[in-house]
Scaffold this motif. Structure first.
Motif, short mmCIF file in Angstrom:
data_model
loop_
_atom_site.label_atom_id
_atom_site.label_comp_id
_atom_site.label_asym_id
_atom_site.label_seq_id
_atom_site.Cartn_x
_atom_site.Cartn_y
_atom_site.Cartn_z
N THR A 1 95.26 32.39 58.96
CA THR A 1 94.85 33.58 59.70
C THR A 1 96.04 34.41 60.19
OG1 THR A 1 94.69 32.22 61.71
CG2 THR A 1 92.68 32.54 60.44
N ASN A 2 97.24 34.05 59.69
CA ASN A 2 98.48 34.78 60.01
C ASN A 2 98.84 34.74 61.49
OD1 ASN A 2 98.97 35.60 57.30
ND2 ASN A 2 97.42 37.22 57.54
N VAL A 3 98.33 33.74 62.21
CA VAL A 3 98.76 33.57 63.60
C VAL A 3 100.22 33.12 63.62
CG1 VAL A 3 98.38 32.24 65.72
CG2 VAL A 3 96.43 33.04 64.38
N ILE A 4 100.59 32.31 62.62
CA ILE A 4 101.98 31.89 62.45
C ILE A 4 102.40 32.16 61.01
CG2 ILE A 4 101.85 30.08 64.21
CD1 ILE A 4 101.56 28.04 61.96
N ASN A 5 103.71 32.18 60.81
CA ASN A 5 104.27 32.33 59.46
C ASN A 5 104.84 30.98 59.05
OD1 ASN A 5 105.57 32.95 57.09
ND2 ASN A 5 106.67 34.73 57.90
N ALA A 6 104.15 30.33 58.12
CA ALA A 6 104.54 28.97 57.73
C ALA A 6 105.90 28.93 57.05
CB ALA A 6 103.47 28.39 56.79
N ASN A 7 106.37 30.05 56.56
CA ASN A 7 107.65 30.09 55.85
C ASN A 7 108.82 30.52 56.73
OD1 ASN A 7 106.42 29.40 53.34
ND2 ASN A 7 105.68 31.53 53.16
N ASP A 8 108.54 30.77 57.99
CA ASP A 8 109.59 31.25 58.89
C ASP A 8 109.96 30.15 59.88
OD1 ASP A 8 111.35 32.65 60.41
OD2 ASP A 8 109.87 34.00 61.33
N ASP A 9 110.98 29.36 59.51
CA ASP A 9 111.40 28.26 60.39
C ASP A 9 112.24 28.74 61.57
OD1 ASP A 9 110.07 26.43 58.87
OD2 ASP A 9 111.82 25.87 57.66
N SER A 10 112.59 30.02 61.60
CA SER A 10 113.37 30.54 62.72
C SER A 10 112.48 30.89 63.90
CB SER A 10 114.15 31.79 62.28
OG SER A 10 113.26 32.83 61.91
N ASN A 11 111.17 30.99 63.65
CA ASN A 11 110.23 31.31 64.71
C ASN A 11 109.90 30.04 65.49
OD1 ASN A 11 107.20 31.46 65.67
ND2 ASN A 11 107.95 33.57 65.58
N MET A 12 110.11 30.08 66.80
CA MET A 12 109.96 28.88 67.62
C MET A 12 108.53 28.32 67.56
SD MET A 12 110.52 28.40 71.76
CE MET A 12 109.12 29.46 72.14
N PHE A 13 107.53 29.18 67.78
CA PHE A 13 106.15 28.71 67.83
C PHE A 13 105.73 28.13 66.48
CE2 PHE A 13 101.51 29.59 67.52
CZ PHE A 13 101.09 28.70 68.51
N SER A 14 106.08 28.81 65.39
CA SER A 14 105.73 28.33 64.05
C SER A 14 106.36 26.97 63.76
CB SER A 14 106.17 29.35 62.99
OG SER A 14 105.51 30.58 63.17
N THR A 15 107.61 26.83 64.16
CA THR A 15 108.32 25.58 63.89
C THR A 15 107.75 24.42 64.71
OG1 THR A 15 110.34 26.84 63.43
CG2 THR A 15 110.59 24.49 63.85
N ILE A 16 107.42 24.69 65.99
CA ILE A 16 106.83 23.63 66.82
C ILE A 16 105.49 23.19 66.24
CG2 ILE A 16 105.79 23.15 69.08
CD1 ILE A 16 107.99 24.87 70.33
N MET A 17 104.69 24.15 65.78
CA MET A 17 103.41 23.80 65.17
C MET A 17 103.62 22.98 63.90
SD MET A 17 100.89 24.68 67.02
CE MET A 17 99.67 24.28 65.78
N LYS A 18 104.64 23.33 63.14
CA LYS A 18 104.92 22.56 61.92
C LYS A 18 105.32 21.13 62.28
CE LYS A 18 107.03 24.44 58.40
NZ LYS A 18 108.07 25.01 57.50
N ILE A 19 106.14 20.98 63.30
CA ILE A 19 106.57 19.64 63.73
C ILE A 19 105.35 18.81 64.16
CG2 ILE A 19 107.84 18.38 65.52
CD1 ILE A 19 109.86 20.73 65.48
N LEU A 20 104.46 19.43 64.94
CA LEU A 20 103.28 18.72 65.40
C LEU A 20 102.38 18.29 64.24
CD1 LEU A 20 102.26 20.87 68.51
CD2 LEU A 20 103.27 18.60 68.53
N SER A 21 102.30 19.13 63.22
CA SER A 21 101.37 18.86 62.12
C SER A 21 101.96 17.92 61.07
CB SER A 21 100.95 20.17 61.46
OG SER A 21 102.05 20.78 60.80
N LYS A 22 103.27 17.92 60.89
CA LYS A 22 103.88 17.18 59.78
C LYS A 22 104.43 15.81 60.16
CE LYS A 22 103.39 20.61 56.82
NZ LYS A 22 102.47 20.51 55.68
N THR A 23 104.97 15.68 61.37
CA THR A 23 105.72 14.49 61.72
C THR A 23 104.90 13.21 61.60
OG1 THR A 23 107.06 15.79 63.26
CG2 THR A 23 107.13 13.39 63.50
#
Length: 844
Positions: A300-322
């Motif tokens: 839904t484009n709330v975050i950009n999955a390809n932008d690891d420089s974005n703090m919120f996107s990266t935190i969400m990725k960490i929560l989902s992947k780790t």
């Protein structure tokens, strides 16, 4: 403390047991006496109290004294409810204060007698609080004479100390104590843990476990043995029971006990695997849900999955992947824990297999692969230091993110290596050198030999599944959807799913699964089958059970539905499997593929993309709808007595004729006579079933009241506990107020009314119940007589073993409504061998 209960008018008194009505005389409505009145005016039976309840038909009154929490029931006449209040002229209202001079009701005793109804008036104590009665009067009494005294302990309402708080036990603590007792005590299990629905004990001696007693607990939906692992199916509340068990004693040491009874190796191995995998399920599910949220935000484009420089996107990725990529660490820790090793060593070894240092820049051209070169193979999603090729598959030293088997293996290996080193390493250097040595001995063979071999196993399983899932017109998915729920019964579904999810767990690029959505089709098939039963059943207790299982099932947890509804009824389980296959077939034909791991059930569509989500929903609806329709079509509330008896007769006839007697045995007519008796029982059983349908409705209401009372007491207990260590004036006053509410709160009045309604309904249907019991006794006698005649005449081995089958047929109603258990009939393995020898020798 003592409370006196007085005669409401002149009359006579007898012991309650002499009433012989099957309700009051059996103590179902409390202890007391039976009073025979000689006057029409009934006064209060308490010198100080209140009328707390008056029945609509005015024939029963509940009184209560402020110091005694239970109520005293005065029930005028045994079957006066039939008169609908005509003989009774009530002089009080509910809540009114009374004393010995207060006229309560004027009763037309002659009208009651004219209707051939007993004027016996039971006076009993109703409620849950402990009491005893003493000084019971007998013989003639005058108005105001003491009938009996109630002895009870008065509670202090001003304060509730720690001892009082301990008096309240939640149903989970009660269940925990109950289970510990019936598995043979704390010394008879090595470990206790849980998955989503099952409380699991690692049992030492199976002979000490009392399964029948465990199954009697209200929380229990079923019990399964998996090797030496005892699985108690409870549902989503199982973790609460497990927590209570752990809190009871955190320092249990069972190492000195010896296992007396070992099941086959395959069963033990299966139990070990399940014990290691099951505790990880909540972690996997939690990580899956977080991954689903991440995918939803990305879509839904709330975050950009390809932008690891974005703090919120990266935190969400960490929560989902780790949690998913490091899942092997948890498997390693659970393996070491199960084997009794150091869980922190297991954590370290797991982390050594997933270190980020394994990831380097490397070559991707297969022509450049050389020993020790870091390669990144896109065909298999493998990266690591190249060792050699098997076919075109590169075997490497690599990180095992998302893998399972290497972690379980290193957990086993390290524990046994650690124990071996302990046997010879001096204690003076043990603390310094033992663990480094364990790590070297286990991690190097895992990285260079065992790990690569197990990777091939994972690839092999994936290829095999890939072969099945690509069978034409969705057949492979349908087969998987059909068999996965039976695997749930065996307790091995966790291992199957984890294996199938290996590539998705590892995040292999392009990894997707056509077959995994079939598992959800199976879930919706079982849900549909249960809903069909819910629509068809007239058993209100059963309706409540079904409704209670549906919420967890909608999130993909089917054990509660399976063990509470579909399996006990038989056909719904098969219907659920078939319906799941229908939905799986549709998903396979449409090509719905899972792209990422998410939560099960209603959350599952988030793991698919685009049209695949629609295809999945269509397949799920097919499973759900066909489950409902097929279950409604094929469901039977109970076995049909005549058909069941006929089946038993056919088996018995085959058993007899297999002996090839030379003389003509005319047993066919005898067995047909038995069958006709069951055919002639249809009316009595049908009437009795209608009676039970209403009874279960009352029992269902009673259960809800009990749950409401328990929840209130539990919540109030928590509030009081939070104030225990606060000594300020406001907190003390608040605590005293809550204690007063806690001590006074009781739904005994409502519960007593429901119990009384049930007993009244039972009395009003006495003719139906008596006819049913007489028919059962008659049929059982005829069965016994006919089989004994055949046995006496021809001396046929084990013919009496079939009586239980006939017993099941005539008790079909009680069995269906849970008042009786099905009995086993026929011959066991040993008896079959003896019978075979007898037959081979030739029957005389």
């Amino acid at each position: 403390m003592y409370l006196k209960v007085f005669a409401p008018c002149d009359g006579s008194v007898e012991e309650l047991s002499k009433l012989n009505d099957g309700v009051f005389s059996e103590g179902f409505l409390g202890k007391g006496i039976v009073f025979y009145p000689k006057n029409n005016n009934f006064y209060s039976i308490l010198d100080c109290g209140n009328v707390v309840q008056i029945f609509d038909t005015k024939h029963a009154y509940f009184f209560q004294n402020s110091n005694f929490k239970n109520q005293i029931l005065m029930h005028m006449g045994l079957d006066t409810v039939k008169l609908k209040g005509k003989p009774f002229d009530t002089k009080v209202v509910e809540g009114e204060e009374v004393d010995l001079n207060k006229l309560v009701v004027n009763v037309d005793l002659e009208l009651i007698k004219k209707n051939e109804i007993s004027i016996a008036t039971p006076i009993t104590i109703s409620g849950d609080y402990e009491y005893d009665i003493t000084n019971l009067k007998s013989g003639d009494v005058k108005k105001g004479d003491v009938l009996f005294e109630v002895c009870y302990e008065e509670k202090d309402e001003k304060a509730l100390n720690n001892d009082d708080l301990k008096l309240y036990k939640s149903k989970y603590l009660i269940a925990a104590e109950y289970f510990i007792k019936n598995i043979g005590g704390k010394q008879n299990y090595k470990d206790v843990y849980n998955c989503m629905t099952r409380l699991r004990f690692s049992i030492i001696d199976k002979e000490k476990v009392d399964i029948k007693q465990i199954e009697k607990n209200k929380l229990v939906k079923g019990v399964v043995w998996n090797g030496l692992e005892l699985q108690i199916i409870i549902g989503g509340e199982c973790y609460k029971v497990k927590d209570e068990i752990i809190n009871m004693d955190k320092n249990i040491n069972n190492k000195s006990a010896k296992t007396k009874l070992k099941p086959p190796f395959s069963k033990r191995a299966l139990g070990v695997i399940t014990a290691i995998m099951a505790p990880n399920v909540p972690i996997i599910l939690a990580s899956g849900i977080l991954s689903a949220i991440y995918a939803l935000f990305a879509a839904t484009n709330v975050i950009n999955a390809n932008d690891d420089s974005n703090m919120f996107s990266t935190i969400m990725k960490i929560l989902s992947k780790t949690g998913l990529v490091l899942v092997g660490v948890f498997f390693c820790m659970n393996t070491v824990k199960y084997l009794g090793g150091n869980i922190l060593l297991g954590a370290l070894l797991g982390l050594l297999l997933v270190s980020r240092f394994y990831f380097q820049a490397g070559v991707s051209d297969p022509n450049l692969y050389k020993f020790g070169t870091y390669v990144i193979d896109k065909n298999y999603g493998v990266s690591g230091w190249f060792l050699f090729n098997i076919g075109n598959f590169p075997v490497t030293v690599r990180s095992y993110e998302g893998s399972i088997l290497p972690f379980i293996l290193i957990g086993f290996l390290s524990t046994y290596v650690d124990k071996w080193i302990k046997t010879w390493m001096p204690t003076t250097v043990d603390v310094v050198f033992r663990y480094p040595l364990v790590i070297l001995i286990t991690i190097l063979p895992t990285l260079f030999i065992l790990g690569p071999l197990l990777s091939l196993v994972e690839i092999g399983v994936a290829k095999a599944i890939g072969f099945v899932e690509n069978w034409p017109i969705g057949i492979g998915v349908a087969i998987f959807a059909f068999i996965i729920q039976p695997l749930v019964l065996m307790g091995v579904h966790v291992a199957v799913y984890v294996t199938l999810q290996a590539q998705l767990l590892a995040g292999v690029p392009g990894a997707e699964s056509l077959i995994l959505p079939g598992g959800q089709a199976a879930v919706w098939g079982q849900i549909g089958a249960a809903i069909g039963v819910l629509i068809m059943t007239k058993n209100w207790n059963f309706k409540t059970i079904i409704i209670g299982t549906l919420p967890s099932a909608t999130f993909g947890i089917t054990e509660t539905i399976l063990y509470s509804v579909n399996i006990p009824k038989g056909r719904p389980f098969l219907v659920g499997c078939v319906s799941g296959a229908f939905g799986g077939l549709v998903m396979g034909i449409l090509g719905a593929k899972l792209k990422r791991l998410v939560g099960d059930g209603i959350l599952y569509p988030m793991g698919l993309d685009g049209l695949d989500q629609l295809y999945f929903v269509i397949g799920s609806l097919v499973s759900l709808g066909s489950g409902i329709l097929l279950s409604m079509l094929f469901y039977r509330e109970r076995i049909m007595e005549y058909k069941y008896a006929k089946k038993i007769s056919n088996k018995l006839k085959k058993h007899i004729f297999s002996l090839n007697f030379k003389q003509n045995i005319d047993v066919k007519s005898e067995l047909e006579f038995i069958n006709k008796e069951y055919l002639n029982s249809k009316k009595e059983l049908a009437n009795y079933e209608k009676y039970l349908q209403y009874v279960t409705k009352i029992e269902n209401k009673l259960l809800k009241v009990e749950q409401k009372e328990d929840n209130f007491k539990k919540n109030m207990y928590k509030k009081i506990s939070r104030l225990e260590n606060k000594n300020d004036t406001k907190s003390i006053e608040k605590k005293e107020g809550l204690v007063k509410v806690y001590n006074n709160y009781s739904l005994a009045e409502i519960k007593t009314k429901l119990v009384f309604d049930k007993q009244e309904y039972t009395k009003n249907n006495k003719q139906i119940i008596d006819a049913y019991n007489e028919k059962i006794k008659s049929v059982e006698n005829i069965v016994s007589q006919k089989i004994n005649e055949i046995d006496n005449k021809f001396n046929i081995p084990y013919i009496n073993n079939f009586k239980n089958g006939y017993w099941n047929a005539i008790h079909s109603v009680d069995i269906s409504y849970g008042y009786e258990d099905t009995r086993l009939y026929g011959m066991n393995k040993e008896e079959k061998n003896i019978f075979k020898e007898y037959k081979n020798k030739g029957a005389k």
